[in-house]
Write a protein that holds these residues in place. Structure first.
Motif, short mmCIF file in Angstrom:
data_model
loop_
_atom_site.label_atom_id
_atom_site.label_comp_id
_atom_site.label_asym_id
_atom_site.label_seq_id
_atom_site.Cartn_x
_atom_site.Cartn_y
_atom_site.Cartn_z
N VAL A 1 0.87 -1.17 0.00
CA VAL A 1 0.00 0.00 0.00
C VAL A 1 0.91 1.22 0.00
O VAL A 1 1.77 1.35 0.87
N MET A 2 0.76 2.08 -1.00
CA MET A 2 1.59 3.28 -1.11
C MET A 2 0.70 4.50 -1.03
O MET A 2 -0.26 4.61 -1.78
N HIS A 3 1.01 5.38 -0.10
CA HIS A 3 0.23 6.62 -0.05
C HIS A 3 1.11 7.76 -0.55
O HIS A 3 2.33 7.72 -0.45
N GLU B 1 -1.62 4.08 16.71
CA GLU B 1 -2.51 3.05 17.24
C GLU B 1 -2.98 2.11 16.15
O GLU B 1 -3.02 0.89 16.33
N TYR B 2 -3.34 2.66 14.99
CA TYR B 2 -3.74 1.81 13.87
C TYR B 2 -2.60 0.88 13.46
O TYR B 2 -2.80 -0.33 13.27
N MET B 3 -1.39 1.44 13.35
CA MET B 3 -0.23 0.63 12.95
C MET B 3 0.06 -0.45 14.00
O MET B 3 0.38 -1.59 13.65
N ARG B 4 -0.08 -0.11 15.28
CA ARG B 4 0.16 -1.08 16.35
C ARG B 4 -0.83 -2.23 16.26
O ARG B 4 -0.46 -3.40 16.31
N GLU B 5 -2.12 -1.90 16.10
CA GLU B 5 -3.15 -2.93 16.01
C GLU B 5 -2.95 -3.81 14.77
O GLU B 5 -3.09 -5.03 14.85
N ALA B 6 -2.63 -3.19 13.65
CA ALA B 6 -2.41 -3.97 12.42
C ALA B 6 -1.19 -4.87 12.55
O ALA B 6 -1.18 -6.00 12.07
N SER B 7 -0.17 -4.39 13.24
CA SER B 7 1.03 -5.19 13.45
C SER B 7 0.75 -6.37 14.38
O SER B 7 1.13 -7.51 14.10
N GLY C 1 6.27 -1.16 7.32
CA GLY C 1 5.83 0.07 6.70
C GLY C 1 6.59 1.25 7.25
O GLY C 1 6.98 1.24 8.42
N GLU C 2 6.79 2.23 6.42
CA GLU C 2 7.53 3.42 6.81
C GLU C 2 7.04 4.60 5.99
O GLU C 2 6.49 4.44 4.90
N ILE D 1 5.63 9.31 -3.62
CA ILE D 1 5.29 8.41 -2.54
C ILE D 1 5.64 9.06 -1.21
O ILE D 1 6.74 9.59 -1.04
N ALA D 2 4.73 9.02 -0.25
CA ALA D 2 4.99 9.55 1.09
C ALA D 2 5.33 8.42 2.06
O ALA D 2 5.98 8.65 3.07
N GLY D 3 4.88 7.22 1.75
CA GLY D 3 5.16 6.09 2.60
C GLY D 3 4.53 4.83 2.05
O GLY D 3 3.82 4.86 1.04
#
Length: 129
Positions: free
Chosen positions: A5-7, A29-35, A43-44, A76-78
């Motif tokens: 996924v590229m934003h 929090e979203y990244m923590r839950e998804a991880s 992701g970065e 690309i931002a991340g």
């Protein structure tokens, strides 16, 4: 299946404006839950184009162009690598993230796995060590 996924940058991102503390907390929090759920493999974010370079190759000649680049909306931002069962599931995760980061564009692409590259005559042969 893995999906990337590229934003994309907004002009604010390119200008170095960082998300508010509240936005950073929600994204974290979203990244923590998804991880923790095993969906997010990695992701970065990336710095603005002023800290980067672009290479253009024409007829075997490579031209290096230092940033910044004019069109922030095309940068690309991340990225994130997701492990999900379908494109639809990847799109749903991308939708949630896009709303959190306030981007105007997100691309979702399936990662090419080694097995995807197998030639038809190689598909029936056992792997060799």
């Amino acid at each position: 299946m893995r999906y990337m996924v590229m934003h994309y940058q907004t002009q604010e991102n390119e200008d170095g404006v960082v998300p508010s503390a509240e936005e950073q907390a929600a994204i974290g929090e979203y990244m923590r839950e998804a991880s923790l759920s095993g969906v997010l493999l990695g992701g970065e974010g990336v710095h603005g184009s002023s800290k980067g370079a672009r290479l253009e190759v024409t007829d075997g000649s490579v031209r290096v162009i230092d940033g910044p680049f004019a069109e922030a909306k095309e940068l690309i931002a991340g990225f994130a690598i997701l492990d999900v069962s379908s494109l639809e599931e990847a799109v749903e995760h991308a939708r949630k993230f896009a709303l959190l980061v306030g981007t105007h564009r997100v691309d979702v692409r399936q990662v090419v796995e080694f097995a995807d590259l197998a030639l038809p005559e190689q598909a029936d042969q056992p792997e060799q060590a």
